[in-house]
Write a protein that holds these residues in place. Structure first.
Motif, PDB file in Angstrom:
ATOM      1  N   ARG A 116      45.754  38.577 -71.030  1.00 15.45           N
ATOM      2  CA  ARG A 116      45.836  38.823 -69.594  1.00 15.45           C
ATOM      3  C   ARG A 116      47.285  39.038 -69.183  1.00 15.45           C
ATOM      4  NH1 ARG A 116      41.694  35.825 -66.460  1.00 15.45           N
ATOM      5  NH2 ARG A 116      39.903  35.721 -67.824  1.00 15.45           N
ATOM      6  N   LEU A 117      47.447  39.785 -68.108  1.00 18.82           N
ATOM      7  CA  LEU A 117      48.774  39.935 -67.523  1.00 18.82           C
ATOM      8  C   LEU A 117      49.117  38.630 -66.819  1.00 18.82           C
ATOM      9  CD1 LEU A 117      48.255  43.466 -65.925  1.00 18.82           C
ATOM     10  CD2 LEU A 117      49.318  42.933 -68.116  1.00 18.82           C
ATOM     11  N   ARG A 118      50.254  38.043 -67.162  1.00 13.90           N
ATOM     12  CA  ARG A 118      50.657  36.773 -66.567  1.00 13.90           C
ATOM     13  C   ARG A 118      52.117  36.838 -66.130  1.00 13.90           C
ATOM     14  NH1 ARG A 118      47.338  35.392 -70.729  1.00 13.90           N
ATOM     15  NH2 ARG A 118      45.572  34.077 -70.209  1.00 13.90           N
ATOM     16  N   PRO A 119      52.384  37.587 -65.058  1.00 14.01           N
ATOM     17  CA  PRO A 119      53.777  37.643 -64.602  1.00 14.01           C
ATOM     18  C   PRO A 119      54.218  36.280 -64.068  1.00 14.01           C
ATOM     19  CG  PRO A 119      52.333  38.784 -63.055  1.00 14.01           C
ATOM     20  CD  PRO A 119      51.494  38.394 -64.231  1.00 14.01           C
ATOM     21  N   SER A 120      55.464  35.954 -64.305  1.00 10.39           N
ATOM     22  CA  SER A 120      55.985  34.676 -63.821  1.00 10.39           C
ATOM     23  C   SER A 120      56.105  34.700 -62.295  1.00 10.39           C
ATOM     24  CB  SER A 120      57.368  34.405 -64.437  1.00 10.39           C
ATOM     25  OG  SER A 120      58.307  35.323 -63.908  1.00 10.39           O
ATOM     26  N   ARG A 121      56.263  33.536 -61.717  1.00  5.25           N
ATOM     27  CA  ARG A 121      56.434  33.441 -60.267  1.00  5.25           C
ATOM     28  C   ARG A 121      57.678  34.217 -59.843  1.00  5.25           C
ATOM     29  NH1 ARG A 121      54.891  30.432 -55.917  1.00  5.25           N
ATOM     30  NH2 ARG A 121      53.413  29.229 -57.136  1.00  5.25           N
ATOM     31  N   ARG A 122      58.740  34.119 -60.637  1.00  7.82           N
ATOM     32  CA  ARG A 122      59.986  34.835 -60.317  1.00  7.82           C
ATOM     33  C   ARG A 122      59.755  36.344 -60.352  1.00  7.82           C
ATOM     34  NH1 ARG A 122      64.815  36.713 -62.878  1.00  7.82           N
ATOM     35  NH2 ARG A 122      66.553  36.462 -61.450  1.00  7.82           N
ATOM     36  N   THR A 123      59.028  36.821 -61.358  1.00 12.68           N
ATOM     37  CA  THR A 123      58.724  38.249 -61.454  1.00 12.68           C
ATOM     38  C   THR A 123      57.908  38.708 -60.249  1.00 12.68           C
ATOM     39  OG1 THR A 123      58.763  38.172 -63.862  1.00 12.68           O
ATOM     40  CG2 THR A 123      57.589  40.013 -62.865  1.00 12.68           C
ATOM     41  N   MET A 124      56.923  37.911 -59.862  1.00 11.46           N
ATOM     42  CA  MET A 124      56.105  38.263 -58.705  1.00 11.46           C
ATOM     43  C   MET A 124      56.938  38.281 -57.425  1.00 11.46           C
ATOM     44  SD  MET A 124      53.202  39.130 -59.750  1.00 11.46           S
ATOM     45  CE  MET A 124      52.375  39.275 -58.189  1.00 11.46           C
ATOM     46  N   ASP A 125      57.851  37.315 -57.269  1.00 13.65           N
ATOM     47  CA  ASP A 125      58.720  37.287 -56.103  1.00 13.65           C
ATOM     48  C   ASP A 125      59.603  38.525 -56.047  1.00 13.65           C
ATOM     49  OD1 ASP A 125      57.684  34.868 -55.269  1.00 13.65           O
ATOM     50  OD2 ASP A 125      59.371  33.661 -56.020  1.00 13.65           O
ATOM     51  N   VAL A 126      60.178  38.898 -57.190  1.00 11.15           N
ATOM     52  CA  VAL A 126      61.041  40.084 -57.239  1.00 11.15           C
ATOM     53  C   VAL A 126      60.230  41.343 -56.935  1.00 11.15           C
ATOM     54  CG1 VAL A 126      62.406  41.553 -58.788  1.00 11.15           C
ATOM     55  CG2 VAL A 126      62.763  39.080 -58.775  1.00 11.15           C
ATOM     56  N   LEU A 127      59.057  41.474 -57.549  1.00 14.95           N
ATOM     57  CA  LEU A 127      58.213  42.647 -57.291  1.00 14.95           C
ATOM     58  C   LEU A 127      57.814  42.734 -55.826  1.00 14.95           C
ATOM     59  CD1 LEU A 127      55.842  42.733 -60.401  1.00 14.95           C
ATOM     60  CD2 LEU A 127      57.602  44.399 -59.786  1.00 14.95           C
ATOM     61  N   LYS A 129      59.454  41.475 -53.186  1.00 12.68           N
ATOM     62  CA  LYS A 129      60.634  41.822 -52.388  1.00 12.68           C
ATOM     63  C   LYS A 129      61.027  43.283 -52.564  1.00 12.68           C
ATOM     64  CE  LYS A 129      62.347  37.131 -52.257  1.00 12.68           C
ATOM     65  NZ  LYS A 129      63.236  36.158 -52.853  1.00 12.68           N
ATOM     66  N   VAL A 130      61.005  43.769 -53.790  1.00 17.72           N
ATOM     67  CA  VAL A 130      61.325  45.176 -54.045  1.00 17.72           C
ATOM     68  C   VAL A 130      60.277  46.079 -53.403  1.00 17.72           C
ATOM     69  CG1 VAL A 130      61.469  46.928 -55.876  1.00 17.72           C
ATOM     70  CG2 VAL A 130      62.677  44.769 -56.131  1.00 17.72           C
ATOM     71  N   GLY A 131      59.018  45.682 -53.496  1.00 17.58           N
ATOM     72  CA  GLY A 131      57.948  46.471 -52.884  1.00 17.58           C
ATOM     73  C   GLY A 131      58.083  46.553 -51.379  1.00 17.58           C
ATOM     74  N   ILE A 132      58.354  45.418 -50.742  1.00 21.63           N
ATOM     75  CA  ILE A 132      58.513  45.411 -49.286  1.00 21.63           C
ATOM     76  C   ILE A 132      59.734  46.235 -48.878  1.00 21.63           C
ATOM     77  CG2 ILE A 132      59.097  43.936 -47.309  1.00 21.63           C
ATOM     78  CD1 ILE A 132      57.264  41.791 -48.597  1.00 21.63           C
ATOM     79  N   ALA A 133      60.845  46.036 -49.572  1.00 20.69           N
ATOM     80  CA  ALA A 133      62.054  46.804 -49.256  1.00 20.69           C
ATOM     81  C   ALA A 133      61.808  48.298 -49.450  1.00 20.69           C
ATOM     82  CB  ALA A 133      63.222  46.334 -50.128  1.00 20.69           C
ATOM     83  N   GLY A 134      61.121  48.659 -50.520  1.00 22.19           N
ATOM     84  CA  GLY A 134      60.822  50.069 -50.774  1.00 22.19           C
ATOM     85  C   GLY A 134      59.924  50.673 -49.706  1.00 22.19           C
ATOM     86  N   MET A 135      58.914  49.924 -49.285  1.00 26.04           N
ATOM     87  CA  MET A 135      58.016  50.432 -48.244  1.00 26.04           C
ATOM     88  C   MET A 135      58.728  50.540 -46.897  1.00 26.04           C
ATOM     89  SD  MET A 135      55.282  51.281 -49.737  1.00 26.04           S
ATOM     90  CE  MET A 135      53.937  51.448 -48.595  1.00 26.04           C
ATOM     91  N   VAL A 136      59.612  49.586 -46.571  1.00 23.68           N
ATOM     92  CA  VAL A 136      60.384  49.676 -45.325  1.00 23.68           C
ATOM     93  C   VAL A 136      61.293  50.900 -45.376  1.00 23.68           C
ATOM     94  CG1 VAL A 136      62.219  48.577 -43.966  1.00 23.68           C
ATOM     95  CG2 VAL A 136      60.260  47.222 -44.743  1.00 23.68           C
ATOM     96  N   LEU A 137      61.966  51.103 -46.507  1.00 22.11           N
ATOM     97  CA  LEU A 137      62.836  52.270 -46.658  1.00 22.11           C
ATOM     98  C   LEU A 137      62.042  53.568 -46.524  1.00 22.11           C
ATOM     99  CD1 LEU A 137      65.632  53.427 -47.319  1.00 22.11           C
ATOM    100  CD2 LEU A 137      65.023  53.258 -49.740  1.00 22.11           C
ATOM    101  N   PHE A 138      60.889  53.626 -47.174  1.00 23.12           N
ATOM    102  CA  PHE A 138      60.025  54.809 -47.056  1.00 23.12           C
ATOM    103  C   PHE A 138      59.597  55.012 -45.610  1.00 23.12           C
ATOM    104  CE2 PHE A 138      55.545  56.405 -47.200  1.00 23.12           C
ATOM    105  CZ  PHE A 138      55.859  57.736 -47.441  1.00 23.12           C
ATOM    106  N   GLY A 139      59.228  53.926 -44.921  1.00 21.69           N
ATOM    107  CA  GLY A 139      58.827  54.009 -43.525  1.00 21.69           C
ATOM    108  C   GLY A 139      59.923  54.555 -42.634  1.00 21.69           C
TER     109      GLY A 139
END
Length: 144
Positions: A116-127, A129-139
């Motif tokens: 199974r895919l088991r990303p760490s909590r830190r990886t999920m937090d980074v993803l 934050k990057v996702g939100i920042a990317g979507m805000v920038l795109f917006g």
């Protein structure tokens, strides 16, 4: 760290499916259902974006329903025009969620245990934050 391996006919308890995976899967199913209703109604039935209705600005998700409806009718060019970011991210997210669901179902049926895919909590937090920042920038960029 131990290497993940495939186990045929697994025994013992089945690892539960992550609630976030179930949530994302339901969002995807709901989005596809909304796109199908939109397509079948000829564009008359859909959920308007509150940001667009009140300000005239496009949010990062504006056009997603029309994008999915365009994909349902096989029009990739129109889908790209409606929302290229969601068009690019949807298959990646869909494959990751689909794999998790398939691995869980196969293990539950006692056929095979897949890693199974088991990303760490830190990886999920980074993803996240990057996702939100990317979507805000795109917006912001799509409104220039």
């Amino acid at each position: 760290m131990t290497a993940a391996r495939i186990e045929m006919h697994p025994q013992g308890p089945v690892e539960p499916l992550d609630r976030r995976v179930i949530g994302v899967a339901w969002v995807g199913v709901g989005g596809l259902a909304l796109a199908a209703v939109y397509q079948l109604s000829g564009g008359r039935l859909g959920i308007p974006c509150l940001l667009h209705v009140t300000t005239g600005l496009d949010c990062p998700l504006c056009g997603s329903t029309r994008m999915a409806a365009a994909l349902l009718r096989g029009d990739l060019d129109a889908a790209w025009h409606f929302n290229p970011v969601v068009l690019l991210l949807s298959p990646v997210i869909g494959v990751a969620v689909g794999y998790q669901l398939l691995a869980w179902l196969l293990e539950r049926a006692r056929l095979v245990r897949l890693p199974r895919l088991r990303p760490s909590r830190r990886t999920m937090d980074v993803l996240l934050k990057v996702g939100i920042a990317g979507m805000v920038l795109f917006g912001v960029l799509r409104n220039f």
